[in-house]
Scaffold this motif. Sequence first.
Motif, PDB file in Angstrom:
ATOM      1  N   ARG A   1       6.981   5.530  -2.625  1.00 43.25           N
ATOM      2  CA  ARG A   1       6.279   5.053  -1.438  1.00 43.25           C
ATOM      3  C   ARG A   1       4.951   5.778  -1.235  1.00 43.25           C
ATOM      4  N   GLU A   2       4.881   7.045  -1.669  1.00 39.77           N
ATOM      5  CA  GLU A   2       3.658   7.829  -1.485  1.00 39.77           C
ATOM      6  C   GLU A   2       2.690   7.700  -2.648  1.00 39.77           C
ATOM      7  N   GLY A   3       3.068   6.921  -3.680  1.00 35.59           N
ATOM      8  CA  GLY A   3       2.102   6.644  -4.730  1.00 35.59           C
ATOM      9  C   GLY A   3       2.475   7.066  -6.130  1.00 35.59           C
ATOM     10  N   TRP A   4       3.649   7.678  -6.300  1.00 34.36           N
ATOM     11  CA  TRP A   4       4.067   8.062  -7.649  1.00 34.36           C
ATOM     12  C   TRP A   4       4.550   6.837  -8.404  1.00 34.36           C
ATOM     13  N   VAL A   5       4.104   6.680  -9.663  1.00 36.11           N
ATOM     14  CA  VAL A   5       4.514   5.552 -10.500  1.00 36.11           C
ATOM     15  C   VAL A   5       5.502   6.067 -11.539  1.00 36.11           C
ATOM     16  N   PRO A   6       6.763   5.634 -11.485  1.00 39.15           N
ATOM     17  CA  PRO A   6       7.750   6.113 -12.463  1.00 39.15           C
ATOM     18  C   PRO A   6       7.348   5.749 -13.881  1.00 39.15           C
ATOM     19  N   PRO A   7       7.664   6.587 -14.855  1.00 35.38           N
ATOM     20  CA  PRO A   7       7.364   6.260 -16.253  1.00 35.38           C
ATOM     21  C   PRO A   7       7.955   4.908 -16.625  1.00 35.38           C
ATOM     22  N   GLY A   8       7.146   4.072 -17.228  1.00 35.36           N
ATOM     23  CA  GLY A   8       7.607   2.750 -17.631  1.00 35.36           C
ATOM     24  C   GLY A   8       7.308   1.654 -16.633  1.00 35.36           C
ATOM     25  N   ALA A   9       6.962   2.031 -15.396  1.00 39.16           N
ATOM     26  CA  ALA A   9       6.642   1.033 -14.377  1.00 39.16           C
ATOM     27  C   ALA A   9       5.165   0.643 -14.482  1.00 39.16           C
ATOM     28  N   GLU A  10       4.874  -0.591 -14.170  1.00 37.74           N
ATOM     29  CA  GLU A  10       3.490  -1.051 -14.194  1.00 37.74           C
ATOM     30  C   GLU A  10       2.859  -0.847 -12.827  1.00 37.74           C
ATOM     31  N   PRO A  11       1.677  -0.244 -12.775  1.00 38.15           N
ATOM     32  CA  PRO A  11       1.007  -0.049 -11.483  1.00 38.15           C
ATOM     33  C   PRO A  11       0.577  -1.381 -10.886  1.00 38.15           C
ATOM     34  N   GLY A  12       0.386  -1.383  -9.580  1.00 31.82           N
ATOM     35  CA  GLY A  12      -0.053  -2.585  -8.891  1.00 31.82           C
ATOM     36  C   GLY A  12       0.929  -2.999  -7.816  1.00 31.82           C
TER      37      GLY A  12
ATOM     38  N   ALA B   1       0.871  -1.172   0.000  1.00 34.21           N
ATOM     39  CA  ALA B   1       0.000   0.000   0.000  1.00 34.21           C
ATOM     40  C   ALA B   1       0.907   1.220   0.000  1.00 34.21           C
ATOM     41  N   TYR B   2       0.365   2.364  -0.373  1.00 35.08           N
ATOM     42  CA  TYR B   2       1.120   3.609  -0.324  1.00 35.08           C
ATOM     43  C   TYR B   2       0.886   4.285   1.015  1.00 35.08           C
ATOM     44  N   GLY B   3       1.895   5.035   1.491  1.00 35.29           N
ATOM     45  CA  GLY B   3       1.711   5.713   2.755  1.00 35.29           C
ATOM     46  C   GLY B   3       3.004   6.006   3.477  1.00 35.29           C
ATOM     47  N   PRO B   4       2.982   6.026   4.809  1.00 32.85           N
ATOM     48  CA  PRO B   4       4.148   6.378   5.616  1.00 32.85           C
ATOM     49  C   PRO B   4       5.209   5.275   5.577  1.00 32.85           C
TER      50      PRO B   4
ATOM     51  N   HIS C   1      13.014  12.441   3.927  1.00 36.29           N
ATOM     52  CA  HIS C   1      13.595  11.155   3.591  1.00 36.29           C
ATOM     53  C   HIS C   1      12.981  10.058   4.450  1.00 36.29           C
ATOM     54  N   THR C   2      12.944   8.866   3.924  1.00 40.82           N
ATOM     55  CA  THR C   2      12.543   7.732   4.748  1.00 40.82           C
ATOM     56  C   THR C   2      13.659   7.332   5.705  1.00 40.82           C
ATOM     57  N   ALA C   3      14.872   7.740   5.429  1.00 37.18           N
ATOM     58  CA  ALA C   3      15.992   7.409   6.309  1.00 37.18           C
ATOM     59  C   ALA C   3      17.032   8.504   6.215  1.00 37.18           C
ATOM     60  N   ARG C   4      17.857   8.602   7.221  1.00 36.31           N
ATOM     61  CA  ARG C   4      18.845   9.666   7.295  1.00 36.31           C
ATOM     62  C   ARG C   4      20.255   9.111   7.103  1.00 36.31           C
ATOM     63  N   PRO C   5      21.181   9.938   6.573  1.00 32.42           N
ATOM     64  CA  PRO C   5      22.552   9.470   6.442  1.00 32.42           C
ATOM     65  C   PRO C   5      23.140   9.148   7.809  1.00 32.42           C
ATOM     66  N   ARG C   6      23.895   8.080   7.845  1.00 32.16           N
ATOM     67  CA  ARG C   6      24.580   7.741   9.072  1.00 32.16           C
ATOM     68  C   ARG C   6      25.674   8.744   9.348  1.00 32.16           C
TER      69      ARG C   6
ATOM     70  N   ALA D   1      10.254  13.783  -7.949  1.00 33.43           N
ATOM     71  CA  ALA D   1       9.394  12.608  -7.841  1.00 33.43           C
ATOM     72  C   ALA D   1       8.007  12.851  -8.420  1.00 33.43           C
ATOM     73  N   ARG D   2       7.496  14.049  -8.292  1.00 27.55           N
ATOM     74  CA  ARG D   2       6.159  14.338  -8.828  1.00 27.55           C
ATOM     75  C   ARG D   2       6.220  15.498  -9.818  1.00 27.55           C
ATOM     76  N   GLY D   3       7.272  15.524 -10.617  1.00 31.29           N
ATOM     77  CA  GLY D   3       7.426  16.619 -11.553  1.00 31.29           C
ATOM     78  C   GLY D   3       8.032  17.828 -10.896  1.00 31.29           C
ATOM     79  N   GLY D   4       8.488  17.672  -9.660  1.00 32.89           N
ATOM     80  CA  GLY D   4       9.143  18.740  -8.922  1.00 32.89           C
ATOM     81  C   GLY D   4      10.153  18.139  -7.995  1.00 32.89           C
ATOM     82  N   ARG D   5      10.507  18.847  -6.962  1.00 29.78           N
ATOM     83  CA  ARG D   5      11.538  18.413  -6.059  1.00 29.78           C
ATOM     84  C   ARG D   5      10.958  17.561  -4.937  1.00 29.78           C
ATOM     85  N   ALA D   6      11.617  16.450  -4.645  1.00 37.43           N
ATOM     86  CA  ALA D   6      11.223  15.666  -3.482  1.00 37.43           C
ATOM     87  C   ALA D   6      11.857  16.292  -2.256  1.00 37.43           C
TER      88      ALA D   6
END
Length: 336
Positions: free
Chosen positions: A49-60, A10-13, A293-298, A283-288
Amino acid sequence: MKMTAAALSAYGPPDVLRPVEVDVPEPGPDEVLVRVKAAGVQPFDLGVREGWVPPGAEPGFPVVPGNEFAGVVARIGERVADFAPGDDVLGYALLGGYAQYAAVPADQLVHKPVAMPWTVAGGFSGNGQGAHLALSHLRVGPGDTVLIGAAAGALGTFSVQLARAWGATTVIGTASESHHGHLRALGAVPVTYGEGLVDRIRAVAPDGVDAALDAAGPEGLRAAVAVTKKRDRVVTMVAMEEAAPRSARLGRHPLGGAPGRTHRAVREGGGGRAPAGDVPAGARGGRAPADRHTARPRQGGPHGRLSTRRGARTAGSPGPGGPRAGRGRVRATRVT
């Protein structure tokens, strides 16, 4: 044959990314099956992760994010001639990198330099390609004075080294004072962010700079415009809104197609020193947004970048590491 992947059902946090058992991908005739040892985590993955589908990728579902990784060749397709089982490689593919194995077109891989650590190689291609793309558009060459904003970050560290390798006489890098030693070691002249930035740059380059790459944000872009001789040699990777009123947008550009810019970044940018990282881009036609981030640099890891070894767990990224998604594309804006 089954493998473990960090996948979305699923998409989300961040907690929607969970370890699952999936089939090991079967490489096609022009593909290589790579056993992933390390992978990068980028803002691009946040969009997926939030629901954007990259060009060429199949949804699902399930969706296995990530396209930036390094590993060992496990198997090759019948038409692959440049790689053999056991080769150490790095590269990118359209999704699928957050897994123990990834099936990758052979022309999207390069051999990993022997001296390059796995955690660097796993996040190499995004920023290596981004830096190569940006400096190519800026036409950086012998005798140039070049300004790199956020030079101690992942993209910046690549950019400093490439600019020096391409003959730039002086490379000025903006960074916090704690990173000045890092920039000096790369051959850059460090200057500190903040009030008075333009004056500090002009103290190093009183006649102005020939080309400027901003990866710092609006303040960095304004400083770059103020000190660069011609605005068509200013590019920002992050300050899209600041640049929009006066810019000619480059849009999304393929970062090399085939080994392209990854191959040249490995060859020209200095094998083991280059960090892993991401251009905080589109990621969505603009800046992510970098602060999400989902994670931070160590701490103490590669400058400005997170790269994980297979089997390591990171915040919001359980299971086997995680790379970049979407066939190496970046949004850049050139100021005019």
